[in-house]
Scaffold this motif. Structure first.
Motif, PDB file in Angstrom:
ATOM      1  N   PHE B 173      78.289  83.039  26.669  1.00 38.09           N
ATOM      2  CA  PHE B 173      76.963  83.517  26.242  1.00 38.09           C
ATOM      3  C   PHE B 173      75.709  82.890  27.348  1.00 38.09           C
ATOM      4  O   PHE B 173      74.796  83.850  27.592  1.00 38.09           O
ATOM      5  CB  PHE B 173      76.735  82.833  24.748  1.00 38.09           C
ATOM      6  N   ILE B 174      75.604  81.767  27.811  1.00 41.89           N
ATOM      7  CA  ILE B 174      74.848  81.382  28.679  1.00 41.89           C
ATOM      8  C   ILE B 174      75.048  82.107  29.746  1.00 41.89           C
ATOM      9  O   ILE B 174      73.618  82.521  30.078  1.00 41.89           O
ATOM     10  CB  ILE B 174      74.946  79.604  28.740  1.00 41.89           C
ATOM     11  N   THR B 177      73.566  85.424  29.275  1.00 43.04           N
ATOM     12  CA  THR B 177      72.006  85.722  28.868  1.00 43.04           C
ATOM     13  C   THR B 177      71.208  85.358  30.095  1.00 43.04           C
ATOM     14  O   THR B 177      69.991  86.215  30.458  1.00 43.04           O
ATOM     15  CB  THR B 177      71.720  84.701  27.876  1.00 43.04           C
ATOM     16  N   HIS B 178      71.841  84.442  30.984  1.00 43.89           N
ATOM     17  CA  HIS B 178      70.845  84.371  32.219  1.00 43.89           C
ATOM     18  C   HIS B 178      70.966  85.354  33.287  1.00 43.89           C
ATOM     19  O   HIS B 178      70.096  85.852  33.635  1.00 43.89           O
ATOM     20  CB  HIS B 178      71.431  82.945  33.116  1.00 43.89           C
ATOM     21  N   TRP B 187      62.562  87.131  29.574  1.00 40.75           N
ATOM     22  CA  TRP B 187      63.138  86.064  28.495  1.00 40.75           C
ATOM     23  C   TRP B 187      62.141  86.529  27.262  1.00 40.75           C
ATOM     24  O   TRP B 187      62.583  86.602  26.326  1.00 40.75           O
ATOM     25  CB  TRP B 187      62.925  84.593  28.852  1.00 40.75           C
ATOM     26  N   CYS B 194      69.047  86.592  20.572  1.00 40.08           N
ATOM     27  CA  CYS B 194      69.628  86.070  21.881  1.00 40.08           C
ATOM     28  C   CYS B 194      69.057  84.585  22.006  1.00 40.08           C
ATOM     29  O   CYS B 194      69.954  83.943  22.406  1.00 40.08           O
ATOM     30  CB  CYS B 194      69.040  86.981  22.752  1.00 40.08           C
ATOM     31  N   TRP B 195      67.805  84.460  21.673  1.00 32.48           N
ATOM     32  CA  TRP B 195      67.365  83.041  22.030  1.00 32.48           C
ATOM     33  C   TRP B 195      68.276  82.114  21.097  1.00 32.48           C
ATOM     34  O   TRP B 195      68.560  81.008  21.321  1.00 32.48           O
ATOM     35  CB  TRP B 195      66.038  82.934  21.527  1.00 32.48           C
ATOM     36  N   TYR B 198      71.629  81.379  22.499  1.00 32.88           N
ATOM     37  CA  TYR B 198      71.634  80.788  23.525  1.00 32.88           C
ATOM     38  C   TYR B 198      71.494  79.239  23.381  1.00 32.88           C
ATOM     39  O   TYR B 198      72.308  78.559  23.819  1.00 32.88           O
ATOM     40  CB  TYR B 198      70.364  81.135  24.418  1.00 32.88           C
ATOM     41  N   SER B 199      70.627  78.975  22.141  1.00 33.19           N
ATOM     42  CA  SER B 199      70.340  77.722  21.910  1.00 33.19           C
ATOM     43  C   SER B 199      72.091  77.096  21.324  1.00 33.19           C
ATOM     44  O   SER B 199      72.234  76.134  21.460  1.00 33.19           O
ATOM     45  CB  SER B 199      69.514  77.524  20.820  1.00 33.19           C
ATOM     46  N   SER B 201      74.890  78.076  22.131  1.00 34.57           N
ATOM     47  CA  SER B 201      75.780  77.951  23.062  1.00 34.57           C
ATOM     48  C   SER B 201      75.729  76.629  23.830  1.00 34.57           C
ATOM     49  O   SER B 201      76.581  75.913  24.185  1.00 34.57           O
ATOM     50  CB  SER B 201      75.736  79.159  24.086  1.00 34.57           C
TER      51      SER B 201
END
Lengths: 106, 538, 221
Positions: B173-174, B177-178, B187, B194-195, B198-199, B201
């Motif tokens: 996921f990290i 997303t990047h 972003w 998604c935020w 990400y957190s 993950s």
């Protein structure tokens, strides 16, 4: 090409010198500074490997953040656990680590 | 419709094509099936616990069996349902769609993650079938190594394996997303789900390895008889607690952050309004993930931890309330002057906001040193974390499942039944767990199968609530299956909302988008209640 | 699962990125970021062990020092040098690869693998010596001579060096595979070599910290 190789093997020489230094200093009585010096030298060696061999100096800012994150979080684990261990003797609670003077095998 | 266009469900139909699929959407469905199975096992244990507690005497099961029941409930629900639940199912399915990507960055790792999860689950279930574990889900030392006679090693190795699943999912996921965001998708144009994924993950990746090593040390102590944590052999039982909670407290945020993300999707979608304070909600997720790592010691206030450490942990625990409250206030502010629709997903979102607020506020009680001493290891704690994990996470999971069901299956579910289930779930939940706050305050300790008769009324109420909750959880199982066969076919965007996932067909084609979308604006953009899609001509 | 309807199976090569990526640089960046993320998890995996060890080191400094004196510091130092040298060869392999010189790449990779094996060999020899001295916890540890905390120290010792050896063995396997494929003229695309390199250097860094923590305490007096 040859410049890159020179850097790599120059760093290797530095690493071996640091290894010899830390091994030698371990036999010199420095009191509590023995461990400090040993860890400082280890950190220096790790930095050389990370920055040159792992090419962090040529990496994007994002990769640098990721490289640092693991170590930062390790410091959180060490720091806050240490906050407990380092202040337990000042507490009214007995230190569970020191409850048994000499540990015995069951 | 122009001809029988293949979607990800119909492109291939063999069992092999499912078990070895690297399509994130199919892997999400594999996970759906597996976590439903584990939810049923964990739920079964909960049923037995609530039945035992209807009467004050320990008369239904033997005390030893009771210990194994609550351990099984905790272990299965935490590691094999709640931790993987939202990220691996809805997250897996929706994240690449929301990013406008064709898949996750590492599709084969995604499949490997499922196999690790299944292998870990199999080992843990085997441990339960062989006779179970009686340590509680926290495996406190030295009990778990020196005294427990259950199948601790097997269960712990199962959890260890499932940890690889967590790490691989988080890593995937990290990086996705990047690196895999569609052109134009900055972003601050990302949907808030998604935020939050990400957190989540970040926590999965940084906390799980510590648990892995800690569990291995437990196995070494148990198998080899060496006192890493056993004070009789020179070890420190508090070290186990430090290292266990370094993972397990952030794990609470693994469970609730994705839920927070779903609610941040649902509220603007059904209020037809831009989320209030997008950047605050987005960064609050990151802040919760980061601060969540600094508070684990509040589980150890009465365990013998140094008083000074307790003071630090108490203070830091209060800090988590700040980003959590920012979320709640911003959700409420989003509703203000919105075109609110009371569809089933929104009902779940409303339920979440209320239950999460109660769970969060009682968390502050527990972060306060003096009050915590009074209610430690009582039903107050049980009620508190069930409000967060079940009232919060499970409600949001169901909300998200209803919201994306048309996208996942291409069918519409029956709205009336769904609203009834949502309302029943809210009342059933409160009836189950609110009495437990009172029980805890009165001094009823957790993990006991017998209790004084004056507590019975509260336990009976709680068990009645649990039955209601069971019905509410079973209802979607039936009408979802019904909709697969008889449900109306879903259009691409049945809710009339803005995210990229709604621009592709329902169900999506194997590669998600025919052409990569070019994103021109942020999410939640509504003009007079009409959506302005994030990208055009997909 | 690829079928004709989905187009040709994407190959991992320099020319065409895998289907989920738009370009080769994007794929390379994703691989690099993924590797660093994985290494961050490894930092915390080994870090947890080091944290536990540190707690006991602080609580029982004299007992730990007495136990650590039984480790073979000369062999440990030689092994550290072996591993540092292997890392330098690994970095050289990447440098030669960038200059598109295949033969030196293969030689450097082989040197890396041979040094890795040498490390494992020396480590195995140390384990043998420790077995003969009765220093293996739960197997033949002689509590009468070394005490309870001594056994705890050697548990950490075998845990840490054992996990390190497992990581190194995986690294050797990957390096050998890379060397064979590159030598046979089918080198995998450049990110793979770099990824293996990152992993190799990380395993080196773990040892850089394990060496002073395990071998050096208690050498004074």
């Amino acid at each position: 090409m040859s410049a890159v190789l020179r850097t790599i093997w120059g760093c290797w020489a530095a690493l071996v010198v640091l290894l010899a230094t830390t091994t030698g200093l371990a036999f010199v009585p420095l009191g509590r500074w023995n461990i400090v010096v040993a860890l400082a030298i280890a950190t220096a060696k790790a930095l050389i490997v990370v920055i040159v061999f792992m090419e962090l100096r040529r990496s994007s800012g994002l990769v640098r953040v990721f490289a640092g994150a693991g170590f930062l979080w390790l410091l959180i684990l060490l720091g806050l656990t240490g906050a407990d261990y380092s202040s337990r003797h000042e507490s009214y609670i007995p230190n569970t680590l020191q409850l048994h003077e000499t540990p015995v095998k069951r | 419709m122009h001809g029988p266009r293949p979607n990800y469900l119909t492109a291939e139909t063999t069992i092999r094509s499912w078990l070895f699929s690297t399509d994130h959407k199919r892997i999400a469905l594999l996970y759906f099936a597996s976590i439903t199975f584990f939810f049923l096992i964990g739920g079964l244990a909960a049923v037995m616990i609530r039945l035992e507690l209807v009467t004050p005497a320990a008369d239904l099961v033997r005390p030893d069996t009771y210990n194994r029941l609550f351990t099984m409930h905790g272990v299965i629900m935490v590691w094999f349902f709640l931790v993987p639940s939202i990220p691996t199912t809805l997250g897996n399915f929706v994240l690449p769609l929301m990013l406008g990507a064709r898949d996750l960055a590492f599709p084969r790792l995604n499949l490997a993650s499922w196999y690790f999860y299944i292998a870990g689950g199999a080992l843990t279930v085997l441990a339960l079938l062989l006779g179970g574990v009686d340590t509680g889900w926290t495996f406190y030392e030295p009990y778990a190594s020196a005294f427990s006679n259950g199948y601790v090693t097997l269960a712990v190795l199962g959890i260890f394996l499932s940890g690889f699943s967590s790490i691989l999912t988080g890593l995937n996921f990290i990086v996705t997303t990047h690196k895999l965001r569609a052109p134009g998708l900055t972003w601050y144009r990302l949907p808030l789900f998604c935020w939050s994924l990400y957190s989540t993950s970040v926590i999965l990746v940084l906390a799980t390895p510590v648990l892995a090593m800690t569990l291995l040390m437990l196995v070494a102590e148990r198998v080899l008889g060496i006192g890493i944590f056993d004070p009789a052999l020179g070890g420190d039982p508090l070290l186990w607690q430090h290292m266990f909670w370094f993972y397990s407290h952030p794990a609470v945020y693994i469970m609730v952050l994705p839920a927070i993300g779903i609610v941040s999707e649902l509220i603007p979608a059904f209020a037809r309004k831009k989320i209030f304070g997008y950047k605050f909600v987005a960064w609050a997720s990151v802040a919760i993930a980061a601060i969540g790592f600094l508070v684990w010691g509040h589980h150890m206030f009465v365990a013998g931890q140094s008083l000074y450490a307790s003071l630090i942990f108490s203070f830091l625990s209060y800090l988590v309330a700040v980003p959590s409250a920012i979320k709640v206030f911003n959700w409420v502010a989003t509703l203000h002057k919105g075109w609110i629709r009371f569809d089933a997903p929104m009902l779940y979102a409303f339920g979440f906001v209320g239950l999460f607020t109660i769970g969060g506020l009682t968390g502050l009680f527990l972060a306060a040193l003096a009050i915590d001493v009074h209610v430690t290891d009582t039903y107050f704690v049980i009620a508190h974390f069930h409000y967060i994990m079940v009232g919060g996470s499970v409600s949001a999971f169901f909300g998200g499942l209803h919201y994306w069901w048309p996208k996942i299956t291409g069918r519409l579910y029956p709205e009336g039944w769904a609203r009834a289930a949502a309302i029943l779930m809210f009342f059933g939940f409160n009836l189950t767990f609110f009495p437990q706050f009172i029980l805890g305050w009165l001094g009823m300790p957790r993990r006991y199968d017998a209790y004084p008769p004056e507590f019975q009324i509260w336990h009976v109420l709680s068990s009645a609530g649990a039955s209601t909750l069971a019905v509410a959880y079973a209802m979607p199982l039936f009408y979802f299956f019904w909709s697969l066969v008889w449900g109306q076919r879903a259009p691409a965007n049945p809710w009339g909302v803005t995210g990229l996932e709604w621009l592709t067909s329902s169900p999506p084609p194997p590669r998600n988008f025919d052409t990569t979308p070019v994103v021109i604006r942020g999410p939640y953009d509504y003009v007079d209640g009409q959506p302005r899609p994030q990208a055009e001509n997909v | 699962m690829w079928t004709a309807s989905l187009g040709p199976k994407p190959r991992m090569s320099e020319a065409t990125p895998a289907f989920q990526f738009a370009s080769v640089p994007q794929q390379r960046e994703a691989a690099t970021l993924g590797m660093w993320t994985f290494l961050a998890t490894e930092v915390l995996f080994f870090g947890a062990l080091i944290a536990a060890y540190s707690a006991y080191r602080i609580a029982w400094p004299d007992e730990i020092a007495a136990a650590a004196r039984h480790t073979k510091v000369a062999l440990g130092a030689i092994n550290t040098a072996v591993l540092l040298t292997s890392s330098a060869f690994m970095a050289s392999a990447v440098a030669f690869d960038e200059a598109k010189r295949r033969r030196p790449v293969v030689l450097c990779l082989l040197a890396t693998a041979v040094l890795g094996l040498l490390f494992i060999g020396i480590k195995g020899y140390e384990y043998c010596l420790e077995y003969q001295e009765g220093l293996v916890p739960a197997l033949n540890f002689q509590l009468g001579r070394y005490g309870g905390i001594g056994e705890l120290f050697f548990l950490f010792y075998f845990f840490a060096t054992g996990f390190h050896a497992v990581h190194l063995t995986i690294g050797i396997a990957m390096v050998v595979m890379l060397a064979v494929r590159t030598g046979a003229g089918h080198p995998p695309h450049a990110p793979v070599l770099r990824m293996v390199g990152l992993y190799w250097h990380f395993v080196d860094i773990v040892w850089i910290f394990l060496f002073p923590l395990i071998y050096l305490p208690g050498r004074v007096g």
